[in-house]
Design an enzyme around this catalytic site. Structure first.
Site, PDB file in Angstrom:
ATOM      1  N   TYR A  22       0.791  -1.228   0.000  1.00  0.00           N
ATOM      2  CA  TYR A  22       0.000   0.000   0.000  1.00  0.00           C
ATOM      3  C   TYR A  22       0.826   1.282   0.000  1.00  0.00           C
ATOM      4  O   TYR A  22       0.261   2.363  -0.103  1.00  0.00           O
ATOM      5  CB  TYR A  22      -0.951   0.005   1.203  1.00  0.00           C
ATOM      6  CG  TYR A  22      -1.902  -1.164   1.188  1.00  0.00           C
ATOM      7  CD1 TYR A  22      -2.921  -1.238   0.246  1.00  0.00           C
ATOM      8  CD2 TYR A  22      -1.770  -2.210   2.093  1.00  0.00           C
ATOM      9  CE1 TYR A  22      -3.790  -2.316   0.213  1.00  0.00           C
ATOM     10  CE2 TYR A  22      -2.636  -3.288   2.075  1.00  0.00           C
ATOM     11  CZ  TYR A  22      -3.638  -3.342   1.136  1.00  0.00           C
ATOM     12  OH  TYR A  22      -4.489  -4.408   1.101  1.00  0.00           O
ATOM     13  N   ASN A  73     -12.731   4.277  -2.396  1.00  0.00           N
ATOM     14  CA  ASN A  73     -11.893   3.117  -2.142  1.00  0.00           C
ATOM     15  C   ASN A  73     -12.573   2.389  -0.995  1.00  0.00           C
ATOM     16  O   ASN A  73     -12.403   2.747   0.166  1.00  0.00           O
ATOM     17  CB  ASN A  73     -10.470   3.524  -1.769  1.00  0.00           C
ATOM     18  CG  ASN A  73      -9.569   2.323  -1.566  1.00  0.00           C
ATOM     19  OD1 ASN A  73     -10.042   1.207  -1.402  1.00  0.00           O
ATOM     20  ND2 ASN A  73      -8.263   2.553  -1.562  1.00  0.00           N
ATOM     21  N   ASP A  86     -25.598  -0.836  -3.830  1.00  0.00           N
ATOM     22  CA  ASP A  86     -26.971  -0.340  -3.884  1.00  0.00           C
ATOM     23  C   ASP A  86     -27.061   1.121  -3.464  1.00  0.00           C
ATOM     24  O   ASP A  86     -27.835   1.890  -4.045  1.00  0.00           O
ATOM     25  CB  ASP A  86     -27.882  -1.198  -3.010  1.00  0.00           C
ATOM     26  CG  ASP A  86     -28.151  -2.579  -3.596  1.00  0.00           C
ATOM     27  OD1 ASP A  86     -27.816  -2.811  -4.783  1.00  0.00           O
ATOM     28  OD2 ASP A  86     -28.683  -3.436  -2.864  1.00  0.00           O
ATOM     29  N   HIS A  99      -8.205   2.085  -6.038  1.00  0.00           N
ATOM     30  CA  HIS A  99      -7.452   1.220  -5.120  1.00  0.00           C
ATOM     31  C   HIS A  99      -5.966   1.521  -5.256  1.00  0.00           C
ATOM     32  O   HIS A  99      -5.480   1.778  -6.367  1.00  0.00           O
ATOM     33  CB  HIS A  99      -7.688  -0.258  -5.436  1.00  0.00           C
ATOM     34  CG  HIS A  99      -9.113  -0.669  -5.281  1.00  0.00           C
ATOM     35  ND1 HIS A  99      -9.688  -0.891  -4.055  1.00  0.00           N
ATOM     36  CD2 HIS A  99     -10.086  -0.868  -6.206  1.00  0.00           C
ATOM     37  CE1 HIS A  99     -10.957  -1.217  -4.231  1.00  0.00           C
ATOM     38  NE2 HIS A  99     -11.223  -1.201  -5.526  1.00  0.00           N
ATOM     39  N   LEU A 100      -5.274   1.457  -4.143  1.00  0.00           N
ATOM     40  CA  LEU A 100      -3.828   1.668  -4.147  1.00  0.00           C
ATOM     41  C   LEU A 100      -3.114   0.548  -4.896  1.00  0.00           C
ATOM     42  O   LEU A 100      -2.211   0.788  -5.690  1.00  0.00           O
ATOM     43  CB  LEU A 100      -3.304   1.743  -2.707  1.00  0.00           C
ATOM     44  CG  LEU A 100      -3.765   2.953  -1.902  1.00  0.00           C
ATOM     45  CD1 LEU A 100      -3.612   2.696  -0.415  1.00  0.00           C
ATOM     46  CD2 LEU A 100      -2.976   4.178  -2.324  1.00  0.00           C
ATOM     47  N   SER A 101      -3.512  -0.693  -4.625  1.00  0.00           N
ATOM     48  CA  SER A 101      -2.872  -1.847  -5.253  1.00  0.00           C
ATOM     49  C   SER A 101      -3.713  -2.323  -6.435  1.00  0.00           C
ATOM     50  O   SER A 101      -4.883  -1.963  -6.566  1.00  0.00           O
ATOM     51  CB  SER A 101      -2.713  -2.983  -4.235  1.00  0.00           C
ATOM     52  OG  SER A 101      -3.981  -3.483  -3.851  1.00  0.00           O
ATOM     53  N   ARG A 110      -9.939 -11.095  -4.213  1.00  0.00           N
ATOM     54  CA  ARG A 110      -9.948  -9.645  -4.435  1.00  0.00           C
ATOM     55  C   ARG A 110     -10.270  -9.276  -5.891  1.00  0.00           C
ATOM     56  O   ARG A 110     -10.411  -8.110  -6.221  1.00  0.00           O
ATOM     57  CB  ARG A 110      -8.606  -9.034  -4.051  1.00  0.00           C
ATOM     58  CG  ARG A 110      -8.284  -9.156  -2.581  1.00  0.00           C
ATOM     59  CD  ARG A 110      -7.006  -8.414  -2.239  1.00  0.00           C
ATOM     60  NE  ARG A 110      -6.487  -8.818  -0.961  1.00  0.00           N
ATOM     61  CZ  ARG A 110      -6.846  -8.295   0.215  1.00  0.00           C
ATOM     62  NH1 ARG A 110      -7.753  -7.343   0.253  1.00  0.00           N
ATOM     63  NH2 ARG A 110      -6.297  -8.731   1.331  1.00  0.00           N
TER      64      ARG A 110
END
Length: 145
Positions: A22, A73, A86, A99-101, A110
């Protein structure tokens, strides 16, 4: 243009938690850089972070009428929360998933996102720069519509 960045569970630990994945910048560092960029793009940016799915949903719902776009995120909730999906669809505010990764180069669980198919876009894998790219993308989109 008023924007909201929502960060989900454990993102308050960015900079301390698994820096090899991260990065070493804290969430506060990232947000400070984003404020500068938002100003350069003539946008206002608000921040919200919670480890609670319900609080994130409340924040999304309360943004109706005051927010033009959302950066989100959702952390681990990305892969589990139909409720967040929703909520985002219910308010009909354009959003970008960030997302960082690179979630697709990590564990298989994931690889599924409940948010990305309805998002304007998905930015992942560029560390803290993912947020900057997402911010530039949503501002560009909102200026065109």
């Amino acid at each position: 243009m008023d924007l909201l960045l929502i960060n989900g569970p454990n993102l308050n630990l960015v900079g301390k938690r698994e820096p090899s994945i991260y990065g070493s910048q804290t969430l506060e560092d990232i947000q400070a850089e984003l404020l500068t960029l938002a100003s350069e793009l003539d946008a206002k940016l608000k921040f919200f972070q919670s480890n609670s799915e319900g609080e994130m949903i409340d924040c999304i719902q309360k943004s109706v009428g005051s927010i033009d776009g959302i950066l989100i995120n959702a952390g681990a909730y990305t892969h589990t929360s139909i409720a967040l999906r929703d909520a985002l669809l219910g308010v009909a505010i354009p959003y970008v998933e960030v997302h960082l990764s690179n979630i697709y180069s990590r564990e298989e669980f994931r690889h599924k996102s409940f948010l990305s198919d309805k998002a304007l876009g998905l930015v992942c894998g560029f560390g803290a720069n993912s947020y900057q790219l997402a911010l530039e993308g949503i501002v560009s989109y909102l200026k065109r519509v």
